[in-house]
Design a protein around this motif. Structure first.
Motif, PDB file in Angstrom:
ATOM      1  N   TYR A 301       0.827  -1.202   0.000  1.00 58.87           N
ATOM      2  CA  TYR A 301       0.000   0.000   0.000  1.00 58.87           C
ATOM      3  C   TYR A 301       0.865   1.257   0.000  1.00 58.87           C
ATOM      4  CZ  TYR A 301      -2.673  -3.854   2.010  1.00 58.87           C
ATOM      5  OH  TYR A 301      -3.220  -5.083   2.250  1.00 58.87           O
ATOM      6  N   ALA A 302       2.022   1.199  -0.658  1.00 60.83           N
ATOM      7  CA  ALA A 302       2.951   2.321  -0.670  1.00 60.83           C
ATOM      8  C   ALA A 302       2.264   3.590  -1.158  1.00 60.83           C
ATOM      9  CB  ALA A 302       4.143   1.993  -1.560  1.00 60.83           C
ATOM     10  N   PHE A 303       2.455   4.668  -0.426  1.00 58.59           N
ATOM     11  CA  PHE A 303       1.959   6.016  -0.732  1.00 58.59           C
ATOM     12  C   PHE A 303       0.455   6.191  -0.512  1.00 58.59           C
ATOM     13  CE2 PHE A 303       5.553   5.375  -3.769  1.00 58.59           C
ATOM     14  CZ  PHE A 303       6.474   6.181  -3.113  1.00 58.59           C
ATOM     15  N   GLU A 304      -0.328   5.110  -0.494  1.00 58.50           N
ATOM     16  CA  GLU A 304      -1.778   5.247  -0.421  1.00 58.50           C
ATOM     17  C   GLU A 304      -2.386   4.739   0.883  1.00 58.50           C
ATOM     18  OE1 GLU A 304      -3.157   7.065  -2.358  1.00 58.50           O
ATOM     19  OE2 GLU A 304      -2.103   7.025  -4.264  1.00 58.50           O
ATOM     20  N   GLY A 305      -1.866   3.665   1.434  1.00 59.35           N
ATOM     21  CA  GLY A 305      -2.486   3.057   2.593  1.00 59.35           C
ATOM     22  C   GLY A 305      -3.709   2.240   2.201  1.00 59.35           C
ATOM     23  N   SER A 306      -4.293   1.539   3.170  1.00 57.19           N
ATOM     24  CA  SER A 306      -5.482   0.716   2.916  1.00 57.19           C
ATOM     25  C   SER A 306      -6.328   0.691   4.187  1.00 57.19           C
ATOM     26  CB  SER A 306      -5.076  -0.700   2.515  1.00 57.19           C
ATOM     27  OG  SER A 306      -6.204  -1.470   2.161  1.00 57.19           O
ATOM     28  N   HIS A 307      -7.649   0.864   4.003  1.00 55.71           N
ATOM     29  CA  HIS A 307      -8.553   1.000   5.146  1.00 55.71           C
ATOM     30  C   HIS A 307      -9.842   0.215   4.906  1.00 55.71           C
ATOM     31  CE1 HIS A 307      -5.996   4.404   6.384  1.00 55.71           C
ATOM     32  NE2 HIS A 307      -6.026   4.746   5.110  1.00 55.71           N
ATOM     33  N   TRP A 308     -10.362  -0.393   5.942  1.00 55.38           N
ATOM     34  CA  TRP A 308     -11.604  -1.155   5.812  1.00 55.38           C
ATOM     35  C   TRP A 308     -12.799  -0.239   5.566  1.00 55.38           C
ATOM     36  CZ3 TRP A 308     -15.954  -0.648   8.858  1.00 55.38           C
ATOM     37  CH2 TRP A 308     -15.801   0.078  10.051  1.00 55.38           C
TER      38      TRP A 308
END
Length: 341
Positions: A301-308
């Motif tokens: 998830y480089a640079f963006e991230g990830s979220h539920w």
């Protein structure tokens, strides 16, 4: 899958396999001259006979091996339906970063005798081939009903983040996330504001198009032929260059492809990744992807991230392997959103 079938053209198509696109108009009052082509399907020359996965390819006359455009699309029978509910995953390590769909498929009048072999699902997030799971088999089978529950990880997908966006519907002044618009050497250039690294930042909702784009301009009701092309400049500051792969700026505007045209270059003097793309005026969603060397899709998830919590669209495709046919029937398509209205 998207491998070419062994069907004869006459099995799935009424008309000619190759046709000329005759609906086109030249650009009007633009700095960059172009021709706008339009194609509607089905039409007087083509009619589809069966359901399934289709690929449309456009090329210049006499040069079919070098396609100008490749687009996938689906044709469904509508003989099955799916109900979708999204749950927060309980799998360790995925609770904060992933999303999971609980799906119930009604088979209707389909003559299903072995549902574990005959019925499979494909799930696509925001229409992306790099965020897709195929060949999913049911977890539970009832009378005319198949369940795909959240006890397994078959429907588990990274949530990602809300998409970045910019507005170039006008070139007379700057709009959202555009720093400057300049006219250089006969063409407009839009410099976007530097992007921030969101990988370790908390989730923040903003309304987006889930990676899509819209061609539009404020000064005209005919953007198809009056919208201009603009060089759009992307800047992504980073502490250091990522090793072992490449960084891309991607979205539906490039068909979620990863190639030289949208690959970013590292500028060590400025400490950032840079890219420039020639895009038609409009409103765009995009994100940054890190693709490992030799890989076919994004990793991490480089640079963006990830979220539920991220708002996403999911396409649920139901396929039925009919023993009397030589192809998998696409019996149902369901579009579901993680935040139902």
């Amino acid at each position: 899958n998207w491998n070419r079938s062994d069907l004869f053209t006459s099995d799935y198509l009424e008309g000619y396999e190759e046709n000329q696109i005759t609906d086109f108009l030249p650009s009007f009052n633009t700095r960059v001259s172009y021709t706008h082509y339009r194609l509607s399907l089905p039409n007087d020359d083509i009619r589809f006979l069966i359901s399934g996965n289709y690929v449309l390819t456009a090329w210049e006359p006499g040069n079919p091996d070098t396609p100008l455009l490749v687009r996938r699309f689906f044709i469904s029978e509508g003989s099955s339906s799916a109900a979708v509910v999204f749950r927060r995953p309980m799998k360790p390590g995925a609770t904060e970063t992933h999303q999971q769909a609980e799906i119930t498929v009604s088979t209707g009048t389909l003559a299903v005798t072995d549902p574990y072999r005959q019925i499979t699902l494909t799930i696509m997030q925001n229409g992306r081939s790099d965020r897709m799971r195929a060949g999913i088999t049911p977890d539970f089978v009832g009378s005319g009903r198949l369940e795909y529950n959240t006890l397994s990880d078959k429907t588990l997908m990274p949530g990602g983040n809300e998409f970045r966006y910019f507005d170039i519907k006008t070139i007379r002044q700057t709009r959202q996330n555009v720093r400057t618009i300049d006219f250089v050497n006969g063409i407009y250039h839009a410099l976007l504001l530097p992007s921030e690294d969101r990988e370790f930042k908390p989730y923040f909702f903003n309304e987006d198009f889930n990676g899509r784009y819209v061609v539009a301009m404020e000064e005209s009701n005919e953007p198809d032929r009056e919208a201009d092309y603009v060089w759009v400049w992307f800047t992504l500051p980073a502490y250091s260059e990522l090793r072992g792969g490449s960084v891309y700026v991607a979205g539906d505007f490039c068909g979620w492809q990863h190639g030289p045209a949208n690959r970013m270059t590292w500028n060590p003097a400025r400490g950032c990744y840079e890219a420039s793309l020639l895009l038609k005026q409009g409103w765009y969603n995009y994100e940054y992807l890190f693709i490992p060397a030799g890989g076919s899709g994004p990793e991490g998830y480089a640079f963006e991230g990830s979220h539920w919590e991220t708002e996403n669209d999911y396409l649920i495709l139901t396929y039925f392997r009919d023993p009397t046919r030589r192809y998998d029937r696409l019996t149902g398509i369901t579009l579901a959103n993680t935040r139902p209205q």
